[in-house]
Design an enzyme around this catalytic site. Structure first.
Site, PDB file in Angstrom:
ATOM      1  N   LYS A  22     -43.231 113.668  59.481  1.00 40.09           N
ATOM      2  CA  LYS A  22     -42.051 112.944  58.991  1.00 40.09           C
ATOM      3  C   LYS A  22     -40.902 113.910  58.716  1.00 40.09           C
ATOM      4  CE  LYS A  22     -41.909 111.876  54.399  1.00 40.09           C
ATOM      5  NZ  LYS A  22     -40.742 112.342  53.649  1.00 40.09           N
ATOM      6  N   ASN A  23     -41.228 115.021  58.029  1.00 40.65           N
ATOM      7  CA  ASN A  23     -40.140 115.894  57.575  1.00 40.65           C
ATOM      8  C   ASN A  23     -39.564 116.782  58.679  1.00 40.65           C
ATOM      9  OD1 ASN A  23     -40.330 114.682  55.142  1.00 40.65           O
ATOM     10  ND2 ASN A  23     -41.463 116.339  54.134  1.00 40.65           N
ATOM     11  N   ARG A  92     -33.158 109.912  50.605  1.00 42.09           N
ATOM     12  CA  ARG A  92     -32.311 111.095  50.414  1.00 42.09           C
ATOM     13  C   ARG A  92     -32.043 111.834  51.724  1.00 42.09           C
ATOM     14  NH1 ARG A  92     -31.891 113.231  45.547  1.00 42.09           N
ATOM     15  NH2 ARG A  92     -31.447 115.245  46.464  1.00 42.09           N
ATOM     16  N   CYS A 116     -33.957 110.526  41.623  1.00 43.43           N
ATOM     17  CA  CYS A 116     -35.167 110.579  42.444  1.00 43.43           C
ATOM     18  C   CYS A 116     -36.373 110.607  41.512  1.00 43.43           C
ATOM     19  CB  CYS A 116     -35.129 111.840  43.302  1.00 43.43           C
ATOM     20  SG  CYS A 116     -36.596 112.043  44.282  1.00 43.43           S
ATOM     21  N   ARG A 121     -32.809 116.509  41.923  1.00 46.22           N
ATOM     22  CA  ARG A 121     -32.799 117.119  43.256  1.00 46.22           C
ATOM     23  C   ARG A 121     -31.352 117.365  43.654  1.00 46.22           C
ATOM     24  NH1 ARG A 121     -37.035 114.026  47.028  1.00 46.22           N
ATOM     25  NH2 ARG A 121     -36.680 115.815  48.371  1.00 46.22           N
ATOM     26  N   ASP A 307     -45.944 118.937  48.108  1.00 45.75           N
ATOM     27  CA  ASP A 307     -46.284 117.613  48.651  1.00 45.75           C
ATOM     28  C   ASP A 307     -47.790 117.352  48.673  1.00 45.75           C
ATOM     29  OD1 ASP A 307     -43.628 117.131  48.981  1.00 45.75           O
ATOM     30  OD2 ASP A 307     -43.579 117.566  51.121  1.00 45.75           O
ATOM     31  N   ARG A 399     -43.377 104.847  53.342  1.00 48.34           N
ATOM     32  CA  ARG A 399     -42.309 105.798  53.690  1.00 48.34           C
ATOM     33  C   ARG A 399     -42.877 107.011  54.438  1.00 48.34           C
ATOM     34  NH1 ARG A 399     -40.061 108.210  49.027  1.00 48.34           N
ATOM     35  NH2 ARG A 399     -39.315 109.500  50.715  1.00 48.34           N
TER      36      ARG A 399
HETATM   37  N1  EPU Z   1     -32.727 122.656  45.453  1.00 46.14           N
HETATM   38  C1  EPU Z   1     -31.585 123.072  44.812  1.00 46.14           C
HETATM   39  N2  EPU Z   1     -30.384 122.824  45.416  1.00 46.14           N
HETATM   40  C2  EPU Z   1     -30.282 122.218  46.625  1.00 46.14           C
HETATM   41  C3  EPU Z   1     -31.453 121.816  47.293  1.00 46.14           C
HETATM   42  C4  EPU Z   1     -32.675 122.052  46.674  1.00 46.14           C
HETATM   43  O1  EPU Z   1     -31.634 123.628  43.728  1.00 46.14           O
HETATM   44  O2  EPU Z   1     -29.165 122.039  47.124  1.00 46.14           O
HETATM   45  C5  EPU Z   1     -34.029 122.898  44.825  1.00 46.14           C
HETATM   46  C6  EPU Z   1     -34.842 121.615  44.629  1.00 46.14           C
HETATM   47  O3  EPU Z   1     -34.468 120.949  43.441  1.00 46.14           O
HETATM   48  C7  EPU Z   1     -36.249 122.139  44.601  1.00 46.14           C
HETATM   49  C8  EPU Z   1     -36.213 123.299  45.597  1.00 46.14           C
HETATM   50  O4  EPU Z   1     -34.824 123.655  45.715  1.00 46.14           O
HETATM   51  O5  EPU Z   1     -36.561 122.654  43.338  1.00 46.14           O
HETATM   52  C9  EPU Z   1     -36.752 122.971  46.962  1.00 46.14           C
HETATM   53  O6  EPU Z   1     -36.177 121.750  47.449  1.00 46.14           O
HETATM   54  P1  EPU Z   1     -35.913 121.516  48.984  1.00 46.14           P
HETATM   55  O7  EPU Z   1     -34.451 121.459  49.223  1.00 46.14           O
HETATM   56  O8  EPU Z   1     -36.719 122.464  49.769  1.00 46.14           O
HETATM   57  O9  EPU Z   1     -36.478 120.030  49.184  1.00 46.14           O
HETATM   58  P2  EPU Z   1     -35.918 118.966  50.190  1.00 46.14           P
HETATM   59  O10 EPU Z   1     -35.416 119.584  51.418  1.00 46.14           O
HETATM   60  O11 EPU Z   1     -35.026 118.024  49.454  1.00 46.14           O
HETATM   61  C10 EPU Z   1     -38.138 118.657  51.508  1.00 46.14           C
HETATM   62  C11 EPU Z   1     -39.080 117.536  51.787  1.00 46.14           C
HETATM   63  C12 EPU Z   1     -39.850 117.182  50.533  1.00 46.14           C
HETATM   64  C13 EPU Z   1     -40.590 118.418  50.046  1.00 46.14           C
HETATM   65  C14 EPU Z   1     -39.608 119.580  49.829  1.00 46.14           C
HETATM   66  C15 EPU Z   1     -40.277 120.867  49.440  1.00 46.14           C
HETATM   67  C16 EPU Z   1     -37.914 116.300  53.507  1.00 46.14           C
HETATM   68  C17 EPU Z   1     -37.216 115.072  53.927  1.00 46.14           C
HETATM   69  N3  EPU Z   1     -38.322 116.381  52.233  1.00 46.14           N
HETATM   70  O12 EPU Z   1     -37.249 118.169  50.512  1.00 46.14           O
HETATM   71  O13 EPU Z   1     -40.781 116.186  50.935  1.00 46.14           O
HETATM   72  O14 EPU Z   1     -41.241 118.133  48.831  1.00 46.14           O
HETATM   73  O15 EPU Z   1     -38.865 119.803  51.043  1.00 46.14           O
HETATM   74  O16 EPU Z   1     -41.176 121.261  50.412  1.00 46.14           O
HETATM   75  O17 EPU Z   1     -38.142 117.198  54.310  1.00 46.14           O
HETATM   76  C18 EPU Z   1     -42.143 114.301  50.698  1.00 46.14           C
HETATM   77  O18 EPU Z   1     -42.305 114.307  51.929  1.00 46.14           O
HETATM   78  O19 EPU Z   1     -42.840 113.602  49.928  1.00 46.14           O
HETATM   79  C19 EPU Z   1     -41.117 115.156  50.093  1.00 46.14           C
HETATM   80  C20 EPU Z   1     -40.614 114.949  48.887  1.00 46.14           C
END
Ligand code: EPU
Length: 420
Positions: A22-23, A92, A116, A121, A307, A399
Site C-alpha cells: 500500500k505505502n 493523509r 490522526c 503528524r 506499523d 484501508r
Molecule cells: N514527521 C515530522 N514532520 C513531517 C513528517 C513526519 O516531524 O513533516 C515525523 C512524524 O510525526 C513521525 C516521523 O516523522 O514521528 C516519521 O513519519 P513519516 O513521515 O515517516 O510517516 P508518513 O510518511 O506520514 C508513512 C506510512 C505510515 C508509517 C510511517 C512510518 C504511508 C502512506 N504511511 O507515514 O504507515 O507508519 O511512514 O514508517 O506511507 C500505515 O500504513 O498504517 C501507516 C501509518
C-alpha cells in the site's frame, strides 16, 4: 458500517499470497502526475486508500482504471492543482500529489491533512524540503498553497526529531526529479517503499541514486515518460500474517513475501519462539512452543517498524513473561491497548511505552477498531481468543488489507463480515 465476527481458537494453516505494498502504491500512483503519458502499474492492492488516491487523481483530471490488481493510468492532457479537504481528510497520503503537482504545473493547493488517530503528524518536513527547492509555500484557510514554477535542485537535510520521514523524502524526491540541477537529500528515509518509488521514477526516466541509504541524489531531468512497473510485496501485510501464524500456533507459508524487507520483525518472531524458513518465493512461519516475552522499540527502517507495533503487542499479551514495547515514531499509537485489555490482556501504558504481562489466554469481547494497524491487532487477538470477538468500525482495516477475512478463512480462521 461493517463489523467482523470472529470465533477464535483455530490454528492458521496453509498458504497466503502477499499483496502489493500500500505505502508504495499510493506514492507511485501520485507520482504518475509528473509526466504526461500512460502507465501500467501491476500488483496494486485493492484497498480503500488506493480508491481514495484514485479519486484524488480523477479530481485532478487523471484517468485511473483497474484490471484486477493492475492500474492503467493516463496522465495526458491538462491537470488541475487542487486536492480538496473532502478527500484529504479520508486519507493523509493524498499529500503525495503536492511535490508532483508543483513540479508539473508549478502550482498545488492541497488540504492540510488534520488530526490522526495515531498522534500528531506534522508536515513541516515536506514543506521545508519543497521550500529548499525554491517553492513558495504558505498555509491558508486549511490548505497548503504552493507555487513553484522554477524548482531548483538543492542540498537538503530532511530529518525531524523522530528521525527521517518516509512521506517527506518521497515528496521532495518526486519534485526534485523535474527540478533544474542536482538535489541531495541527507537524512533520507531508507524504507523499502522509498526505494520502490525511486526505482519506479528511474523507470520513467528520472536520475535517482542512493535510494535505500541515508543520502539520495536526484539529478533533475526535463521530462519523464510512462512505464510498466510492478509494486513490491507489502511488508506489513507479511508481518501481520506472520503473527497470525504465531498467535494461533499455526503454520503459514507467505508466498511472494520479501524477508529482507522485514528482518527486524523476523528476528523478533524467532526470539519469541517461531520457526522461520526462508525460501525462494516467500517464507514459512510455524509456532509450536510457548510464546516468549521480549522487548521492542520502534525505529525507522531497518529498525523495528511502527506499523508492526500493535500486532506484536497483541502477540506479547499471550507470552510467558513480561515485555516492554516502546513506540518512538508515533508516541500516541496505543489505541489498541485498552481494547486488548477488554479481551483479558494485562497491559499498563506509561508515556511512550507499554508493559505487557503475559496471560494464558484472551477471551472474546466486543471491541472497536480505531486505526489500521490497531484493527489488525484486534483481528489477531480475536483469532487466538476463546469465544466470540466482535470488531466494530472495520473500515479502518479495509484501508490496508485486501479481502482480509476471505484470505484468513482460506487459512482456517472463522471470521465473517456483517453489517453493524
Ligand atoms: N514527521 C515530522 N514532520 C513531517 C513528517 C513526519 O516531524 O513533516 C515525523 C512524524 O510525526 C513521525 C516521523 O516523522 O514521528 C516519521 O513519519 P513519516 O513521515 O515517516 O510517516 P508518513 O510518511 O506520514 C508513512 C506510512 C505510515 C508509517 C510511517 C512510518 C504511508 C502512506 N504511511 O507515514 O504507515 O507508519 O511512514 O514508517 O506511507 C500505515 O500504513 O498504517 C501507516 C501509518
Amino acid at each position: 458500517m461493517d463489523k467482523f465476527i470472529i470465533e477464535g481458537g483455530q490454528s492458521l494453516k496453509g498458504e497466503v499470497q502477499i499483496k502489493g505494498a500500500k505505502n508504495s502504491a499510493l506514492p507511485i500512483l501520485a507520482t504518475t502526475l509528473l509526466c504526461e503519458d500512460e502507465f501500467e502499474i501491476d500488483n496494486v492492492p485493492l484497498l480503500r486508500d488506493i480508491f481514495t488516491m484514485k479519486k484524488v487523481l480523477e479530481v485532478l483530471g487523471v484517468s485511473v482504471k483497474f484490471d484486477k490488481n493492475k492500474a492503467i493510468v493516463d496522465t495526458r492532457g491538462a491537470v488541475g492543482y487542487e486536492a480538496p479537504y473532502e478527500l484529504v481528510n479520508q486519507m493523509r497520503a493524498s499529500y503525495y500529489v503536492l511535490g508532483p503537482l508543483l513540479a508539473r504545473v508549478g502550482r498545488a493547493l492541497v488540504s492540510l491533512p488534520g488530526g490522526c488517530a495515531i498522534g500528531t503528524r506534522p508536515i513541516n518536513l515536506h514543506i521545508r524540503g519543497l521550500k529548499k527547492l525554491q517553492a513558495d509555500i504558505s498555509i491558508t484557510h486549511g490548505y497548503i498553497d504552493a507555487y513553484g514554477n522554477k524548482l531548483k535542485g538543492s542540498h537538503i537535510f530532511l530529518e525531524g526529531p523522530n528521525g527521517p520521514s518516509v512521506g517527506a523524502t518521497i515528496n521532495v524526491m518526486a519534485a526534485a526529479s523535474l527540478a533544474r540541477g542536482v538535489t541531495v537529500i541527507e537524512g533520507a528515509a531508507m524504507e523499502p517503499e522509498v526505494t520502490d518509488v525511486a526505482n519506479f521514477l528511474n523507470k520513467c526516466g528520472a536520475k535517482i541514486k542512493g535510494q535505500g541509504t541515508r543520502s539520495i541524489e536526484i539529478r533533475g531531468v526535463k521530462k519523464l515518460h510512462g512505464c510498466k512497473y510492478e509494486i513490491i510485496p507489502d511488508r506489513i501485510e507479511t508481518g501481520t500474517f506472520a503473527i497470525g501464524a504465531a498467535i494461533t500456533r499455526g503454520d503459514i507459508f507467505l508466498k511472494k513475501a520479501n524477508a529482507n524487507h522485514i528482518t527486524a520483525s523476523i528476528d523478533k518472531l524467532k526470539e519469541v519462539g517461531a520457526d522461520i524458513s526462508i525460501e525462494k518465493d516467500g517464507f514459512a512461519v510455524k509456532m509450536e512452543k510457548d510464546i516468549n516475552s521480549t522487548d521492542i522499540e520502534t525505529a525507522p527502517f531497518p529498525g523495528f517498524p511502527t506499523d508492526m507495533q500493535a500486532q506484536f503487542t497483541a502477540l506479547l499479551c499471550l507470552s510467558n513473561g513480561v515485555s516492554i514495547v516502546r513506540e518512538k515514531i508515533f508516541e500516541e499509537r496505543f489505541m489498541h491497548v485498552l481494547e486488548l485489555v477488554r479481551m483479558g490482556a494485562d497491559i499498563k501504558k506509561e508515556n511512550d511505552y507499554v508493559i505487557i504481562k503475559g496471560v494464558p489466554y484472551l477471551y472474546g469481547a466486543k471491541v472497536m477498531a480505531s486505526d489500521l494497524r490497531a484493527s489488525a491487532a484486534l483481528v489477531l487477538a480475536g483469532l487466538s481468543a476463546s469465544g466470540t470477538t466482535e470488531i466494530m468500525r472495520i473500515y479502518h482495516i479495509d484501508r490496508g488489507y485486501e479481502n482480509i477475512e476471505e484470505r484468513l478463512r482460506d487459512l482456517g480462521a472463522q471470521i465473517w463480515r456483517q453489517e453493524e
